[in-house]
Design an enzyme around this catalytic site. Structure first.
Site, PDB file in Angstrom:
ATOM      1  N   THR A  94      68.462  42.997  23.280  1.00  0.00           N
ATOM      2  CA  THR A  94      69.050  41.973  24.145  1.00  0.00           C
ATOM      3  C   THR A  94      70.537  41.830  23.849  1.00  0.00           C
ATOM      4  O   THR A  94      70.965  42.060  22.721  1.00  0.00           O
ATOM      5  CB  THR A  94      68.320  40.636  23.872  1.00  0.00           C
ATOM      6  OG1 THR A  94      66.995  40.764  24.357  1.00  0.00           O
ATOM      7  CG2 THR A  94      68.990  39.452  24.531  1.00  0.00           C
ATOM      8  N   THR A 135      68.682  36.639  19.819  1.00  0.00           N
ATOM      9  CA  THR A 135      67.921  37.848  20.142  1.00  0.00           C
ATOM     10  C   THR A 135      66.787  37.980  19.144  1.00  0.00           C
ATOM     11  O   THR A 135      66.900  37.545  17.997  1.00  0.00           O
ATOM     12  CB  THR A 135      68.823  39.102  20.106  1.00  0.00           C
ATOM     13  OG1 THR A 135      67.999  40.254  20.325  1.00  0.00           O
ATOM     14  CG2 THR A 135      69.556  39.257  18.797  1.00  0.00           C
ATOM     15  N   GLY A 136      65.681  38.564  19.597  1.00  0.00           N
ATOM     16  CA  GLY A 136      64.536  38.727  18.700  1.00  0.00           C
ATOM     17  C   GLY A 136      63.242  38.444  19.432  1.00  0.00           C
ATOM     18  O   GLY A 136      63.197  38.484  20.666  1.00  0.00           O
ATOM     19  N   ARG A 142      55.812  38.040  32.130  1.00  0.00           N
ATOM     20  CA  ARG A 142      56.149  37.372  30.856  1.00  0.00           C
ATOM     21  C   ARG A 142      57.650  37.028  30.839  1.00  0.00           C
ATOM     22  O   ARG A 142      58.490  37.834  31.203  1.00  0.00           O
ATOM     23  CB  ARG A 142      55.799  38.297  29.694  1.00  0.00           C
ATOM     24  CG  ARG A 142      56.206  37.777  28.301  1.00  0.00           C
ATOM     25  CD  ARG A 142      57.572  38.276  27.888  1.00  0.00           C
ATOM     26  NE  ARG A 142      57.896  37.942  26.502  1.00  0.00           N
ATOM     27  CZ  ARG A 142      59.108  38.050  25.983  1.00  0.00           C
ATOM     28  NH1 ARG A 142      60.117  38.487  26.706  1.00  0.00           N
ATOM     29  NH2 ARG A 142      59.316  37.744  24.737  1.00  0.00           N
ATOM     30  N   VAL A 143      57.955  35.821  30.413  1.00  0.00           N
ATOM     31  CA  VAL A 143      59.352  35.422  30.275  1.00  0.00           C
ATOM     32  C   VAL A 143      59.579  34.995  28.821  1.00  0.00           C
ATOM     33  O   VAL A 143      58.775  34.230  28.269  1.00  0.00           O
ATOM     34  CB  VAL A 143      59.693  34.255  31.237  1.00  0.00           C
ATOM     35  CG1 VAL A 143      61.113  33.746  30.995  1.00  0.00           C
ATOM     36  CG2 VAL A 143      59.549  34.714  32.696  1.00  0.00           C
ATOM     37  N   GLY A 144      60.647  35.479  28.214  1.00  0.00           N
ATOM     38  CA  GLY A 144      60.934  35.155  26.814  1.00  0.00           C
ATOM     39  C   GLY A 144      61.955  34.041  26.698  1.00  0.00           C
ATOM     40  O   GLY A 144      62.126  33.213  27.597  1.00  0.00           O
ATOM     41  N   ASP A 145      62.651  34.048  25.583  1.00  0.00           N
ATOM     42  CA  ASP A 145      63.614  32.981  25.300  1.00  0.00           C
ATOM     43  C   ASP A 145      64.951  33.138  26.041  1.00  0.00           C
ATOM     44  O   ASP A 145      65.631  32.143  26.319  1.00  0.00           O
ATOM     45  CB  ASP A 145      63.904  32.944  23.790  1.00  0.00           C
ATOM     46  CG  ASP A 145      64.428  34.291  23.273  1.00  0.00           C
ATOM     47  OD1 ASP A 145      63.909  35.340  23.719  1.00  0.00           O
ATOM     48  OD2 ASP A 145      65.337  34.295  22.436  1.00  0.00           O
ATOM     49  N   GLY A 191      60.894  36.694  21.330  1.00  0.00           N
ATOM     50  CA  GLY A 191      61.103  35.524  22.168  1.00  0.00           C
ATOM     51  C   GLY A 191      60.047  34.440  22.026  1.00  0.00           C
ATOM     52  O   GLY A 191      60.364  33.243  22.097  1.00  0.00           O
TER      53      GLY A 191
HETATM   54  N1  ASP Z   1      64.485  37.784  22.938  1.00  0.00           N
HETATM   55  C1  ASP Z   1      64.113  38.790  23.905  1.00  0.00           C
HETATM   56  C2  ASP Z   1      62.802  38.401  24.524  1.00  0.00           C
HETATM   57  O1  ASP Z   1      61.908  38.004  23.805  1.00  0.00           O
HETATM   58  C3  ASP Z   1      63.986  40.148  23.328  1.00  0.00           C
HETATM   59  C4  ASP Z   1      65.162  40.632  22.556  1.00  0.00           C
HETATM   60  O2  ASP Z   1      65.927  39.859  22.010  1.00  0.00           O
HETATM   61  O3  ASP Z   1      65.343  41.834  22.525  1.00  0.00           O
HETATM   62  O4  ASP Z   1      62.651  38.567  25.709  1.00  0.00           O
END
Ligand code: ASP
Length: 302
Positions: free
Chosen positions: A170, A221-222, A198-201, A224
């Protein structure tokens, strides 16, 4: 003090991909720094920095993003203006090359904060944002990566993050302009092989992105799902507000909270209202770069 920090993901970046991550961050930082130095706004700088990272296939944002469980690219992004707390976000996009620009349109030209899927793409076509063929977002590298795990029963995103093997590319940026306005943007293709929809952070204000001129700005990032549980970006802001604006201490504390409370992995870039930086991550590597008016040379690392 004008100031800019960018990231290109926190994960176990393979040795042979480190240079591409450094280069992508450096190119994007340069673009944003030119805008800030010539008196441009933090919002313009963040939009252009994130567009550059979206256009770079190295990263999990825009073209080159990870594929979901049915082999599609599905993109999310958000942007926030720390002066007004205005924000815009988009999620579940299949036909937009630069989701950060659509998020900005939502912030600037709609009464809403978050638009998803068909509605977001409809808003794009009504606001001069070109739609692309979904296949244009798919690269050979990601098609092959995806094909390699199909039919493997034991693959889960959670495990991949636990073992720090999941690519977490990300991208994000935090900018402070000459008028003291802060802006933050984050853009992603989300996690590898995610369930469709699916939706992340990253597109969630307070989780992936937060900006408040009085305190600072954060992009994350990480993994989510863990980031959402601890409302990561706003947690960093609250920690920083409570500690008198020490960005590095707030960044480190937030990663400790992420790990302890949600078994999470990832990283944060942080800037306080004075343009000072904080960076923390608990993955083996994080792609990052920054510069401010006190520095002669940018810092770039992955
Ligand atoms: N945080 C992002 C998500 O979970 C993934 C990422 O940071 O690469 O969608």
């Amino acid at each position: 003090m004008i100031s800019l920090i960018v990231h290109g993901g926190a994960w176990d970046i393979p040795d042979d991909a480190v240079e591409a991550h450094r280069k992508g961050c450096s190119v994007a930082l340069n673009i944003g720094w030119k805008i800030l130095r010539s008196g441009g706004s933090a919002v313009d700088a963040v939009e252009q920095v994130v567009r550059s990272l979206e256009d770079d296939e190295t990263f999990d944002a825009g073209r080159g993003s990870h594929l979901n469980a049915i082999g599609q690219v599905e993109l999310d992004a958000s942007i926030m203006n720390g002066r007004s707390l205005r924000c815009g976000a988009v999620a579940g996009l299949h036909c937009i090359r630069n989701p950060i620009s659509l998020a900005r349109k939502v912030m600037d030209e709609s009464e809403h904060v978050l638009l998803v899927g068909d509605g977001a793409e409809r808003f794009a076509s009504e606001h001069d944002i070109e739609l692309c063929d979904p296949q244009d977002l798919v690269t050979m590298r990601e098609r092959e990566r995806w094909s390699a795990v199909q039919g493997k029963e034991n693959f889960t995103t959670k495990d991949a993050f636990r073992h720090q093997k999941a690519a977490s590319d990300t991208v994000g940026a935090v900018a402070l302009d000459k008028d003291g306005n802060m802006c933050v943007g984050t853009s992603t293709g989300g996690t590898f092989n995610k369930y469709p929809g699916r939706v992340g952070d990253s597109p969630l204000i307070g989780c992936g992105t937060y900006a408040d001129n009085e305190v600072g700005g954060v992009s994350t990032t990480g993994w989510g799902e863990a980031m959402i549980k601890v409302v990561m970006a706003k947690t960093v802001i609250d920690l920083m507000e409570a500690n008198g604006g020490v960005a590095q201490v707030a960044a480190e504390r937030s990663i400790e909270i992420l790990k302890r409370k949600a078994e999470g992995f990832g990283g944060v870039i942080v800037m306080n209202a004075r343009g000072q930086f904080g960076i923390a991550y608990n993955t083996p590597r994080m792609a990052r770069a920054y510069i401010n008016a006190e520095m002669n040379e940018p810092f770039i690392a992955a």
